[in-house]
Motif scaffolding. Structure first.
Motif, PDB file in Angstrom:
ATOM      1  N   ARG A   1       0.691  -1.234  -0.191  1.00 34.36           N
ATOM      2  CA  ARG A   1       0.102  -0.019  -0.037  1.00 34.36           C
ATOM      3  C   ARG A   1       0.790   1.311   0.085  1.00 34.36           C
ATOM      4  O   ARG A   1       0.576   2.400  -0.778  1.00 34.36           O
ATOM      5  CB  ARG A   1      -0.857  -0.020   1.251  1.00 34.36           C
TER       6      ARG A   1
ATOM      7  N   ASP B   1       1.964   1.832  -3.651  1.00 29.07           N
ATOM      8  CA  ASP B   1       0.965   2.342  -4.395  1.00 29.07           C
ATOM      9  C   ASP B   1       1.018   3.819  -4.058  1.00 29.07           C
ATOM     10  O   ASP B   1       0.398   4.451  -4.936  1.00 29.07           O
ATOM     11  CB  ASP B   1      -0.362   1.583  -4.060  1.00 29.07           C
ATOM     12  N   ALA B   2       0.774   4.234  -2.721  1.00 25.08           N
ATOM     13  CA  ALA B   2       0.564   5.624  -2.579  1.00 25.08           C
ATOM     14  C   ALA B   2       1.822   6.431  -3.060  1.00 25.08           C
ATOM     15  O   ALA B   2       1.649   7.543  -3.489  1.00 25.08           O
ATOM     16  CB  ALA B   2       0.917   5.818  -0.869  1.00 25.08           C
TER      17      ALA B   2
ATOM     18  N   ARG C   1      -5.483   6.355  -2.189  1.00 25.25           N
ATOM     19  CA  ARG C   1      -4.399   5.388  -2.263  1.00 25.25           C
ATOM     20  C   ARG C   1      -3.783   5.689  -0.813  1.00 25.25           C
ATOM     21  O   ARG C   1      -3.511   4.740  -0.100  1.00 25.25           O
ATOM     22  CB  ARG C   1      -3.283   5.803  -3.161  1.00 25.25           C
TER      23      ARG C   1
END
Length: 583
Positions: free
Chosen positions: A185, A188-189, A233
């Protein structure tokens, strides 16, 4: 975590600072552990009736000394470990930027500017935080956790310690489960942030176009979309953290309840004293930090690993164009260019941009390349400076294949003025002198004069110290072109390439500039790319390209007599000038 392992050399280089930092953390933790022990002894002495004012002040003195030790050594480990982390960020940013300089234009054509900027900002900060705060938490957790448990077992009761640590396996399970999710995650951010940065950078750079087409509202909508994507995100990441951290705290609370219940029974049964129970609870309070630190440490290290993975993708990218073992000890180019049977395709393209091109340019000759858009003119000169490598056919300078010439020499002795005139947000002086380590005032003025831009510069309030806007936005198209030519001329290159560099210059200025080049560059090779016949008609040799092939070559008079493509282009431009003159 293997991506962080790539920095082991840096850690080893600063090992003594890390050693001092670690020792300072150990002393800080020992000082912290001394306080609960002192409180436990004080409680037992007061409970047994041995307490006195002097004894209380003695205990207070010990606690004060422990707190002073905590202050001093906590400052020391911050200076050492956080200082090394800042040094890592500094060196890694320099290394990343230096690698950016080595990568080829082809590599940049597949990347966005915002993404590359995010690597040098957010990703580097995440790595720095891993080797700063993350390292401290890891060391502090290991030291404080192990020492606290050892003291609890030895000085109080091993059964009570075991009960207090029952939730630890749950913590380990949570750490493993959440670790990979945090990594994914956060990556992705970071990628969403890269896209957001790229949108902002592109929009600001193209603000004049946005306003010219009245697209402000449309750009706001597009930015809102990508900003929403970035927000979502980051919210996914925040929700995971919001669940993980309270979960760790809840597990810690369960440990407190178990100790409170079992420890209370031990006190009632006189198996431990009230002072031991007070000290044990104080120790358990100290364990909350390390237990919470486990979750926080996993979070930080997973973030750092994700960012280092993105940085390593760049650092491991090898330049398509670089010096190879075939390079010769060549110190200077003279300017004789020989191209034989050259065919070239851009990567991913089926159709060749150049087809079986053979051309000989003797030293000192001025050669013009002319043809319609997409005929291969710019491709030919881009191959000359090795922006791409030749695979079919050959390009030789002074008898040497391009790969035999050191890149530094090749690009130093070829003065390239590309179609896109990029100027930096610096002074006019710094832009003209860009290609030299040092340039005298006389050289700068002479280059500006040769490029027919000196009068314009003298009209500016700041003269050569005038600051230019981004990409030279404060200048006209013709002024930018002539400044770019001055930047190339100041190097006195053996080969000068003008890639459609006079398209925005008026006819009178163009004639003066070409005449100056003719005088100044006797004995030096010049290649001009142009669409206007007036620009190339005085060249020693004019080469007409069409669909990547040489279809005609000769002088201006020879090509007119030939009555082919060049003659048609000449008549067409003559007619356009007549029509514009009548209007």
């Amino acid at each position: 975590m293997k991506d962080l392992w790539t920095l082991r050399g840096f850690v080893w280089r600063f090992r003594w600072r890390y050693v001092i930092g670690i020792l300072s953390i150990v002393i800080t933790d020992l000082s912290q552990l001394a306080i609960p022990w002192t409180l436990g002894r004080l409680t037992d002495d007061l409970n047994s009736g041995l307490g006195s004012a002097s004894l209380i002040w003695t205990y207070i003195g010990w606690i004060f000394l422990a707190s002073v030790g905590i202050f001093i050594f906590r400052y020391l480990w911050r200076v050492m470990i956080f200082g090394v982390a800042r040094t890592l960020e500094y060196e890694l940013r320099n290394k990343l930027f230096a690698h950016y300089q080595k990568l080829s234009p082809q590599w940049y054509s597949k990347r966005k500017t915002g993404d590359l900027m995010a690597h040098a900002t957010n990703d580097l900060q995440a790595v720095r935080f891993t080797f700063g705060g993350g390292m401290v938490v890891m060391i502090d957790t290991l030291v404080l956790f192990s020492l606290t448990i050892a003291i609890m077992v030895v000085t109080i009761d091993w059964k009570l310690t075991l009960i207090g640590l029952l939730p630890l396996p749950v913590m380990a399970f949570l750490a493993i489960s959440f670790g990979s999710k945090i990594y994914d995650r956060f990556r992705d951010a970071q990628e969403a942030f890269s896209a957001l940065t790229d949108r902002v950078q592109e929009n600001i750079s193209g603000m004049r176009v946005v306003k010219a087409f009245a697209q402000e509202e449309e750009q706001e909508r597009r930015f809102a979309d990508i900003n929403t994507f970035n927000f979502m995100r980051n919210m996914r990441m925040a929700k995971l953290q919001a669940f993980f951290n309270p979960l760790v705290q809840w597990v810690t609370g369960v440990s407190y309840l178990l100790v409170l219940g079992f420890g209370g029974i031990l006190v009632i049964r006189n198996q431990i004293t009230i002072g031991d129970f007070v000290a044990f609870n104080a120790y358990l309070g100290l364990l909350i930090g390390p237990i919470m630190g486990i979750g926080w440490m996993i979070n930080i290290f997973q973030r750092g690993a994700a960012s280092m993975s993105r940085i390593n993708e760049i650092l491991y990218s090898k330049p398509d164009i670089q010096d190879n073992p075939a390079v010769q000890p060549i110190s200077k180019l003279n300017g004789h260019i020989c191209i034989e049977s050259l065919t070239f395709r851009y990567p991913g393209s089926k159709e060749p941009a150049l087809r079986d091109v053979t051309l000989d340019i003797p030293q000192g000759q001025t050669v013009a390349l002319i043809g319609k858009t997409g005929s291969g003119k710019s491709t030919l000169v881009n191959l000359l400076v090795r922006l791409y490598d030749v695979k079919e056919g050959s390009v030789r300078i002074d008898g040497h294949a391009l790969k035999e010439i050191p890149l530094a020499v090749l690009r130093r002795d070829i003065g390239m003025v590309p179609q896109e005139n990029f100027l930096f947000s610096e002074t006019i002086r710094e832009n003209i002198a860009f290609g030299l380590d040092q340039a005298s005032e006389e050289e700068i003025v002479r280059a500006a004069e040769d490029a027919q831009v000196l009068d314009n510069i003298q009209d500016f309030p700041g003269n050569f110290e005038t600051m230019l806007g981004e990409r030279g936005v404060t200048l006209s198209g013709g002024q930018k072109q002539r400044l770019s030519i001055a930047r190339a001329l100041i190097k006195h290159p053996s080969i000068l390439v003008l890639d459609d560099s006079l398209s925005a210059v008026d006819t009178k200025t163009e004639e003066a500039l070409l005449e100056r080049l003719k005088q100044k560059r006797r004995g030096l090779t010049t290649i001009m790319i142009a669409h206007r016949v007036s620009t190339v008609q005085h060249a020693d040799q004019i080469v007409v390209l069409d669909e990547g092939r040489i279809v005609e070559r000769g002088t201006h008079e020879q090509l007119l007599r030939l009555g082919g493509v060049y003659h048609h282009l000449y008549e067409q431009q003559q007619l356009e000038e007549q029509i514009s003159g009548e209007i």
